[in-house]
Design a protein around this motif. Structure first.
Motif, short mmCIF file in Angstrom:
data_model
loop_
_atom_site.label_atom_id
_atom_site.label_comp_id
_atom_site.label_asym_id
_atom_site.label_seq_id
_atom_site.Cartn_x
_atom_site.Cartn_y
_atom_site.Cartn_z
N GLU A 18 0.84 -1.21 0.00
CA GLU A 18 0.00 0.00 0.00
C GLU A 18 0.87 1.26 0.00
OE1 GLU A 18 -3.36 2.19 2.85
OE2 GLU A 18 -2.73 0.12 3.23
N LYS A 19 1.93 1.26 0.81
CA LYS A 19 2.94 2.31 0.77
C LYS A 19 4.24 1.68 0.28
CE LYS A 19 1.12 5.16 4.56
NZ LYS A 19 1.42 5.74 5.91
N VAL A 20 4.85 2.31 -0.71
CA VAL A 20 6.06 1.75 -1.32
C VAL A 20 7.27 2.56 -0.86
CG1 VAL A 20 7.27 1.24 -3.48
CG2 VAL A 20 4.79 0.89 -3.31
N GLY A 21 8.30 1.86 -0.40
CA GLY A 21 9.53 2.51 0.02
C GLY A 21 10.44 2.82 -1.15
N HIS A 22 11.73 2.66 -0.95
CA HIS A 22 12.68 3.03 -2.01
C HIS A 22 13.97 2.24 -1.84
CE1 HIS A 22 15.22 5.83 0.56
NE2 HIS A 22 14.13 5.71 1.30
N ASN A 23 14.82 2.28 -2.87
CA ASN A 23 16.12 1.59 -2.80
C ASN A 23 17.24 2.44 -3.39
OD1 ASN A 23 15.57 1.41 -5.52
ND2 ASN A 23 15.82 -0.81 -5.67
N ARG A 24 17.07 3.74 -3.40
CA ARG A 24 18.08 4.69 -3.84
C ARG A 24 18.03 5.91 -2.92
NH1 ARG A 24 18.66 0.64 -6.60
NH2 ARG A 24 18.99 0.55 -8.88
N PRO A 31 8.20 11.62 0.97
CA PRO A 31 8.02 10.86 2.20
C PRO A 31 6.74 10.03 2.17
CG PRO A 31 7.59 13.19 2.58
CD PRO A 31 8.15 13.08 1.20
N VAL A 32 6.76 8.91 2.90
CA VAL A 32 5.57 8.05 3.00
C VAL A 32 4.68 8.49 4.16
CG1 VAL A 32 6.70 6.06 1.96
CG2 VAL A 32 6.81 6.38 4.44
N ALA A 33 5.25 9.27 5.09
CA ALA A 33 4.49 9.74 6.25
C ALA A 33 5.27 10.89 6.89
CB ALA A 33 4.27 8.62 7.27
N THR A 34 4.56 11.66 7.69
CA THR A 34 5.17 12.76 8.43
C THR A 34 4.96 12.53 9.92
OG1 THR A 34 4.82 14.33 6.63
CG2 THR A 34 5.20 15.25 8.81
N VAL A 35 6.02 12.71 10.70
CA VAL A 35 5.95 12.51 12.15
C VAL A 35 6.33 13.81 12.85
CG1 VAL A 35 6.44 10.05 11.98
CG2 VAL A 35 8.34 11.66 12.24
N PRO A 76 10.81 7.36 2.87
CA PRO A 76 11.31 8.23 3.93
C PRO A 76 10.19 8.72 4.85
CG PRO A 76 11.96 9.03 1.73
CD PRO A 76 10.89 8.02 1.54
N PHE A 77 10.59 9.08 6.08
CA PHE A 77 9.70 9.68 7.05
C PHE A 77 10.13 11.12 7.29
CE2 PHE A 77 9.81 5.15 7.84
CZ PHE A 77 8.46 4.83 7.88
N ALA A 78 9.24 12.05 6.94
CA ALA A 78 9.53 13.47 7.18
C ALA A 78 9.25 13.81 8.63
CB ALA A 78 8.68 14.34 6.26
N TYR A 248 19.92 17.40 5.99
CA TYR A 248 20.35 18.06 4.76
C TYR A 248 19.20 18.62 3.93
CZ TYR A 248 24.76 15.63 5.75
OH TYR A 248 25.91 15.15 6.35
N VAL A 249 17.97 18.14 4.20
CA VAL A 249 16.81 18.59 3.43
C VAL A 249 15.68 18.92 4.39
CG1 VAL A 249 17.44 17.16 1.43
CG2 VAL A 249 15.84 16.26 3.14
N PRO A 250 14.76 19.80 4.01
CA PRO A 250 13.59 20.06 4.87
C PRO A 250 12.84 18.76 5.17
CG PRO A 250 13.73 21.71 3.13
CD PRO A 250 14.76 20.66 2.80
N GLY A 251 12.56 18.53 6.45
CA GLY A 251 11.89 17.29 6.86
C GLY A 251 12.84 16.17 7.23
N ALA A 252 14.10 16.28 6.88
CA ALA A 252 15.15 15.28 7.17
C ALA A 252 15.01 14.02 6.31
CB ALA A 252 15.19 14.89 8.65
N ASN A 253 13.78 13.51 6.17
CA ASN A 253 13.50 12.32 5.34
C ASN A 253 14.35 11.12 5.76
OD1 ASN A 253 11.59 13.80 4.07
ND2 ASN A 253 12.52 13.76 2.03
N LEU A 254 13.97 10.54 6.88
CA LEU A 254 14.65 9.39 7.48
C LEU A 254 14.16 8.10 6.83
CD1 LEU A 254 16.42 8.30 9.94
CD2 LEU A 254 14.21 8.05 11.12
#
Length: 417
Positions: A18-24, A31-35, A76-78, A248-254
Motif C-alpha cells: 500500500e505504501k512503497v519505500g525506495h532503494n536509492r 516521504p511516506v508519512a510525516t511525524v 522516507p519519514f519526514a 540536509y533537506v527540509p523534513g530530514a527524510n529518514l
C-alpha cells in the motif's frame, strides 16, 4: 505498541505494498508519512533482497542475487520542523524479526548469511573465497543456530544495518562525482570500486513518469555508508541506541532497513550478517542548529545500545599488515584485519569446520574486531575476538589437541554460472 506508520504484507512484494519505500538515495523521493518531534512509531522492514534468498540447501540464489534491487528501505519519514543544519535524534526503542510468523521470507523464523562470489559483489576475503556459499539460521527467541554450521549457538544483537537521512542535491552531486572519479581509475575492475547510479530496478516511492526517470538517473545506490549515515552495518547499533543524524533537506527524510538478527564486526562476507525482515520502533526529536552547535556537519554520532549479549570469554587472533605473499605494507589496518580473520578461519578448520563454514560464522556471530596498533611502523596490528561460549565444545588450545567435530553436509555452494 507505537503507531504503525509503514506496514508490509508478507504475502506481497515490496513494490506491491500500500505504501512503497525506495532503494536509492535522492532528495526528491517523497516521504511516506510525516511525524512530529517527540513521536514514537513502528516501521516494518523487508530484508534487503525482498525475498530473493530462500530457506533451502542451495546457494544459487546467493550467486545470482540481484544487487540492483537493494536495499529495500522503509520510508522516507519526514519530521515536522526539521531544517538543514539541525540534528535529527533517533532512539531505537525495540526491534526484532517479523512477529509471530513463520514462512518463506527471511525474518519469518529464520535468516541467512551468504558469501558473495567475486563477480557479484565479493566480500572482505574475496581473493581467498571467490565462490558463492550460504548458511541458513533458525531463530529461537534471541538464539540462532544453523544446520549448515553445526556446533554453535549464540544470542544475536539485532540491529538495522542501514538508516539515514536524505542527501541534499549538492551532497548527492558530490557523491556521484567522487565515486565516479574512483570508478574511472579502474572501470573494468571485478568487483567494481564503486556503484554508479543505476536506473534498472530503481524503486522511488510514488514517483512516476518523467520525475521517476530523472531521479532514477541521478539517485545514489545504497550500498556504502556516507555522510548521511546509510549502510554502516554497526552491530552495536541496537535497541537502546540513540543516533544523531545531520539534516540536509527540509523534513530530514529518514529511511531504514537491512535488518540483521546478528552480525560480526565488519560484516566480512558482504552478506555477512544474518539477514532478516522485521519491525523497528523509533522515537524522533530535533536539536535545532545542532550540526553547527556540536560540529556534526557530516557522519552521524550515536550512543550504542544497552542490549549486547553478555560474553565473558574470548579467543583472540591477531594479524599484521603483511600480505599472504610476504609483501610488507605500511600501516595497512584493513590488511591486518584480513590477516586476523584468515588466522581465525584457519584455526577453526583444525576442529573440522570447512573454511567456508568458518568464514560464514565470523560474519554472522557477534565477534569483536579491533584496531589494536596503528602507529608502530611499518606494521598495523588488528585483532578479532571470537566468543568461546558460542561453541558446544572447547576451542581453546590444549595439550590434548583440538576436538574434531562433524561438520555435517557443510555450507551449500553454488555451481559456477
Amino acid at each position: 505498541m507505537p503507531e504503525l506508520l509503514f506496514s508490509l504484507d508478507s504475502a506481497k512484494r515490496f513494490t506491491d505494498q500500500e505504501k512503497v519505500g525506495h532503494n536509492r538515495w535522492h532528495p526528491d523521493i517523497p516521504p511516506v508519512a510525516t511525524v512530529r518531534p517527540g513521536q514514537s512509531f513502528r516501521v516494518h522492514c523487508r530484508e534487503w533482497f525482498d525475498g530473493a534468498i530462500h530457506n533451502d540447501d542451495s546457494a544459487e540464489d546467493i550467486r545470482d542475487a540481484p544487487l540492483t534491487r537493494v536495499h529495500a528501505l522503509s520510508g522516507p519519514f519526514a519530521v515536522e520542523g526539521a531544517e538543514p543544519g539541525d540534528l535529527l535524534m533517533v532512539d531505537i526503542l525495540d526491534m526484532g524479526p517479523i512477529p509471530q510468523e513463520s514462512g518463506p521470507l527471511a525474518g519469518q523464523g529464520w535468516g541467512y548469511t551468504g558469501i558473495f562470489p567475486t563477480g557479484n559483489g565479493g566480500g572482505f576475503l574475496t581473493e581467498q573465497f571467490p565462490d558463492a556459499y550460504k548458511a541458513v539460521w533458525d531463530f529461537s527467541g534471541r538464539k540462532a543456530t544453523s544446520r549448515h554450521i553445526p556446533g554453535v549457538s549464540f544470542t544475536g544483537i539485532a540491529h538495522p544495518g542501514l538508516m539515514g537521512t536524505a542527501p541534499s542535491a549538492s551532497l548527492l552531486a558530490t557523491w556521484n562525482r567522487r565515486e565516479g572519479a574512483l570508478i574511472a581509475t579502474a572501470p573494468d575492475r571485478v568487483p567494481p570500486l564503486a556503484l554508479p547510479p543505476e536506473p534498472q530496478d530503481a524503486i522511488l516511492g510514488r514517483l512516476t513518469g518523467a520525475d521517476f526517470d530523472r531521479v532514477a538517473a541521478e539517485a545514489a545506490r545504497t550500498a556504502p555508508p556516507r555522510e548521511n549515515g546509510g549502510n554502516q552495518d554497526i552491530k552495536n547499533f541496537t535497541v537502546g541506541s540513540r543516533v544523531f543524524y545531520p539534516v540536509y533537506v527540509p523534513g530530514a527524510n529518514l529511511s531504514l532497513g537491512d535488518l540483521h538478527f546478528s552480525q560480526g564486526d565488519g560484516e566480512i562476507t558482504f552478506c555477512g550478517a544474518i539477514e532478516m525482515g522485521g519491525f523497528v520502533d523509533l522515537h524522533v526529536d530535533l536539536i535545532k542548529n545542532g550540526m553547527q552547535t556540536y560540529g556534526v556537519a557530516e557522519n552521524a554520532i550515536f550512543i550504542p545500545g544497552d542490549t549486547p549479549p553478555q560474553f565473558s570469554r574470548w579467543l583472540a587472533f591477531s594479524g599484521i599488515s603483511v600480505t599472504l605473499d610476504g609483501e610488507q605494507r605500511y600501516l595497512d589496518s584493513q590488511l591486518a584485519y584480513q590477516r586476523a580473520c584468515l588466522h581465525a578461519i584457519d584455526y577453526l578448520t583444525r576442529f573440522g569446520y570447512q573454511p567456508e563454514q568458518a568464514y560464514l560464522l565470523l560474519g554472522a556471530a557477534p565477534i569483536e574486531g579491533r584496531l589494536s596498533g596503528v602507529v608502530d611502523i611499518p606494521n598495523s596490528c588488528a585483532t578479532v575476538y571470537l566468543p568461546t561460549e558460542i561453541f558446544d565444545f572447547d576451542i581453546r588450545p590444549s595439550a590434548s589437541g583440538p576436538t574434531r567435530i562433524d561438520p555435517g553436509s557443510g555450507a551449500p555452494k553454488a555451481t559456477m554460472s
